[in-house]
Design a protein around this motif. Structure first.
Motif, mmCIF file in Angstrom:
data_model
loop_
_atom_site.group_PDB
_atom_site.id
_atom_site.type_symbol
_atom_site.label_atom_id
_atom_site.label_comp_id
_atom_site.label_asym_id
_atom_site.label_seq_id
_atom_site.Cartn_x
_atom_site.Cartn_y
_atom_site.Cartn_z
ATOM 1 N N GLN A 15 51.293 39.260 40.879
ATOM 2 C CA GLN A 15 51.368 37.817 40.677
ATOM 3 C C GLN A 15 50.041 37.141 41.019
ATOM 4 O O GLN A 15 49.635 36.186 40.356
ATOM 5 N N ALA A 16 49.377 37.643 42.055
ATOM 6 C CA ALA A 16 48.082 37.070 42.427
ATOM 7 C C ALA A 16 47.066 37.265 41.305
ATOM 8 O O ALA A 16 46.323 36.344 40.949
ATOM 9 N N ILE A 17 47.045 38.456 40.719
ATOM 10 C CA ILE A 17 46.115 38.730 39.622
ATOM 11 C C ILE A 17 46.497 37.928 38.388
ATOM 12 O O ILE A 17 45.635 37.418 37.666
ATOM 13 N N ALA A 18 47.795 37.765 38.164
ATOM 14 C CA ALA A 18 48.250 36.944 37.033
ATOM 15 C C ALA A 18 47.826 35.494 37.211
ATOM 16 O O ALA A 18 47.528 34.800 36.230
ATOM 17 N N SER A 19 47.770 35.014 38.463
ATOM 18 C CA SER A 19 47.309 33.656 38.716
ATOM 19 C C SER A 19 45.878 33.453 38.239
ATOM 20 O O SER A 19 45.496 32.360 37.826
ATOM 21 N N ALA A 20 45.086 34.524 38.308
ATOM 22 C CA ALA A 20 43.700 34.479 37.847
ATOM 23 C C ALA A 20 43.598 34.841 36.365
ATOM 24 O O ALA A 20 42.547 35.272 35.897
ATOM 25 N N LYS A 21 44.705 34.685 35.633
ATOM 26 C CA LYS A 21 44.787 34.948 34.191
ATOM 27 C C LYS A 21 44.643 36.425 33.838
ATOM 28 O O LYS A 21 44.312 36.771 32.713
ATOM 29 N N GLY A 22 44.904 37.276 34.810
ATOM 30 C CA GLY A 22 44.972 38.705 34.547
ATOM 31 C C GLY A 22 43.637 39.413 34.642
ATOM 32 O O GLY A 22 42.571 38.797 34.703
ATOM 33 N N ALA A 23 43.717 40.743 34.675
ATOM 34 C CA ALA A 23 42.508 41.568 34.693
ATOM 35 C C ALA A 23 41.813 41.467 33.343
ATOM 36 O O ALA A 23 42.454 41.378 32.302
ATOM 37 N N ASP A 24 40.468 41.480 33.370
ATOM 38 C CA ASP A 24 39.764 41.387 32.092
ATOM 39 C C ASP A 24 39.550 42.780 31.498
ATOM 40 O O ASP A 24 40.004 43.791 32.049
ATOM 41 N N ASP A 25 38.862 42.822 30.366
ATOM 42 C CA ASP A 25 38.788 44.083 29.611
ATOM 43 C C ASP A 25 37.844 45.112 30.216
ATOM 44 O O ASP A 25 37.737 46.230 29.707
ATOM 45 N N ILE A 26 37.125 44.777 31.279
ATOM 46 C CA ILE A 26 36.265 45.775 31.926
ATOM 47 C C ILE A 26 36.831 46.195 33.288
ATOM 48 O O ILE A 26 36.164 46.869 34.053
ATOM 49 N N ALA A 27 38.056 45.802 33.569
ATOM 50 C CA ALA A 27 38.648 46.090 34.882
ATOM 51 C C ALA A 27 38.963 47.569 35.050
ATOM 52 O O ALA A 27 39.346 48.258 34.098
ATOM 53 N N ASN A 28 38.795 48.041 36.265
ATOM 54 C CA ASN A 28 39.254 49.368 36.655
ATOM 55 C C ASN A 28 40.573 49.166 37.400
ATOM 56 O O ASN A 28 40.583 48.794 38.578
ATOM 57 N N LEU A 29 41.673 49.390 36.715
ATOM 58 C CA LEU A 29 42.985 49.088 37.273
ATOM 59 C C LEU A 29 43.368 50.002 38.429
ATOM 60 O O LEU A 29 44.331 49.726 39.147
ATOM 61 N N ASP A 30 42.629 51.083 38.604
ATOM 62 C CA ASP A 30 42.898 51.988 39.719
ATOM 63 C C ASP A 30 42.061 51.642 40.950
ATOM 64 O O ASP A 30 42.095 52.359 41.952
ATOM 65 N N ASN A 31 41.314 50.566 40.875
ATOM 66 C CA ASN A 31 40.435 50.194 41.978
ATOM 67 C C ASN A 31 40.624 48.712 42.310
ATOM 68 O O ASN A 31 39.820 47.860 41.949
ATOM 69 N N VAL A 32 41.746 48.409 42.949
ATOM 70 C CA VAL A 32 42.053 47.038 43.358
ATOM 71 C C VAL A 32 42.186 47.040 44.885
ATOM 72 O O VAL A 32 42.995 47.781 45.438
ATOM 73 N N VAL A 33 41.391 46.210 45.533
ATOM 74 C CA VAL A 33 41.347 46.210 46.993
ATOM 75 C C VAL A 33 41.873 44.879 47.519
ATOM 76 O O VAL A 33 41.538 43.817 46.996
ATOM 77 N N ILE A 34 42.713 44.959 48.543
ATOM 78 C CA ILE A 34 43.149 43.765 49.278
ATOM 79 C C ILE A 34 42.486 43.796 50.645
ATOM 80 O O ILE A 34 42.601 44.777 51.386
ATOM 81 N N PHE A 35 41.751 42.720 50.969
ATOM 82 C CA PHE A 35 41.169 42.549 52.293
ATOM 83 C C PHE A 35 42.036 41.567 53.067
ATOM 84 O O PHE A 35 42.426 40.530 52.534
ATOM 85 N N ARG A 36 42.301 41.880 54.322
ATOM 86 C CA ARG A 36 43.195 41.028 55.122
ATOM 87 C C ARG A 36 42.801 41.097 56.596
ATOM 88 O O ARG A 36 42.479 42.161 57.115
ATOM 89 N N ARG A 37 42.848 39.939 57.243
ATOM 90 C CA ARG A 37 42.659 39.913 58.690
ATOM 91 C C ARG A 37 44.023 39.996 59.356
ATOM 92 O O ARG A 37 44.896 39.172 59.104
ATOM 93 N N VAL A 38 44.198 41.000 60.189
ATOM 94 C CA VAL A 38 45.437 41.194 60.939
ATOM 95 C C VAL A 38 45.091 41.080 62.417
ATOM 96 O O VAL A 38 44.455 41.967 62.974
ATOM 97 N N GLY A 39 45.465 39.961 63.009
ATOM 98 C CA GLY A 39 45.044 39.706 64.381
ATOM 99 C C GLY A 39 43.540 39.541 64.421
ATOM 100 O O GLY A 39 42.969 38.711 63.729
ATOM 101 N N SER A 40 42.873 40.385 65.194
ATOM 102 C CA SER A 40 41.409 40.322 65.290
ATOM 103 C C SER A 40 40.728 41.337 64.387
ATOM 104 O O SER A 40 39.507 41.430 64.361
ATOM 105 N N GLN A 41 41.521 42.124 63.638
ATOM 106 C CA GLN A 41 40.965 43.177 62.799
ATOM 107 C C GLN A 41 40.867 42.756 61.344
ATOM 108 O O GLN A 41 41.775 42.128 60.802
ATOM 109 N N GLN A 42 39.745 43.098 60.709
ATOM 110 C CA GLN A 42 39.610 42.935 59.270
ATOM 111 C C GLN A 42 40.005 44.257 58.632
ATOM 112 O O GLN A 42 39.393 45.296 58.910
ATOM 113 N N MET A 43 41.032 44.253 57.784
ATOM 114 C CA MET A 43 41.550 45.479 57.205
ATOM 115 C C MET A 43 41.452 45.432 55.680
ATOM 116 O O MET A 43 41.300 44.357 55.090
#
Length: 234
Positions: free
Chosen positions: A154-182
């Motif tokens: 849904q998040a990617i759909a909000s950005a109108k979807g992956a474009d034609d050069i996307a590597n669909l096997d390489n999608v990274v989520i960055f998140r701060r959990v407490g004091s850690q960046q994960m």
């Protein structure tokens, strides 16, 4: 007619590009992030967050207080148009503003008319309008509101979807959990096929869709005029 002088160099360049098109992995030696196979939820309560630079959005719940005038205290929800309704003042445009900016607007409306020098504070009671940043190989990168439960698809759909050069096997989520960046690596292809679960994303997450190097190379190549190619001399 097929340009013979261009064929050999093109094949060689595509082969080189293909070498860089594999699915990269997040380096476990990185000191910037902690790599995880599955990201935990942020686990941060609203009152633990710093909202000083937060941009208010629809459905956020605010608490407005005026020093020395407890009767003007108001708890309200920002409507879909970004407005907050207040006694004496009426509708205040809160959407896109920080709590300090909204407090300044309210004080300006009250000053002189009802209170000589109003001291107004605006606090976030519930931040529904937190945003997720979607970047990389998507059609419309940017910040998008997280209202309710949102998944990676849904998040990617909000950005109108992956474009034609996307590597669909390489999608990274960055998140701060407490004091850690994960960070965690996901395959959108596997998610779409129903082979793995579609992970939930949260406000303040950053989603980056990687590029396929070969597709990027071919796209750039197609934009170069044919006359600009110089034949290789073997």
């Amino acid at each position: 007619m097929f340009n013979v002088t261009r064929a050999a160099p093109l094949a060689a360049l595509v082969a080189l590009a293909g070498c860089a098109a594999g699915t990269p992995e997040l380096g476990r030696g990185s000191t910037a992030v902690t790599v995880s196979q599955a990201l935990p939820a942020p686990g941060i309560q609203t009152n633990e967050q710093d909202f000083s630079n937060y941009r208010i959005g629809p459905s956020d719940q605010l608490v407005v207080e005026v020093f020395g005038a407890p009767e003007l205290r108001r708890e309200g929800e920002v409507d879909a148009a970004g407005n907050l309704s207040l006694p004496l003042v009426g509708n205040v445009v809160a959407g896109g503003k920080t709590p300090t900016e909204v407090a300044s607007v309210i004080a300006g409306q009250l000053r002189g008319r009802y209170i000589r020098d109003p001291q107004v504070t605006v606090n976030i009671k519930k931040a529904v309008g937190l945003t997720v940043t979607v970047d990389g190989a998507v059609r419309d990168p940017g910040n998008y509101p997280v209202v309710g439960r949102m998944t990676l698809q849904q998040a990617i759909a909000s950005a109108k979807g992956a474009d034609d050069i996307a590597n669909l096997d390489n999608v990274v989520i960055f998140r701060r959990v407490g004091s850690q960046q994960m960070a965690a690596l996901f395959s959108l292809r596997q998610i779409r096929a129903g082979r793995v679960a579609d992970p939930q994303v949260y406000g303040r997450d950053v989603v980056v869709v990687g590029e396929n190097a070969t597709r990027r190379f071919l796209k750039n190549l197609s934009q170069v005029p044919l006359g600009s190619f110089i034949p290789f001399v073997l």
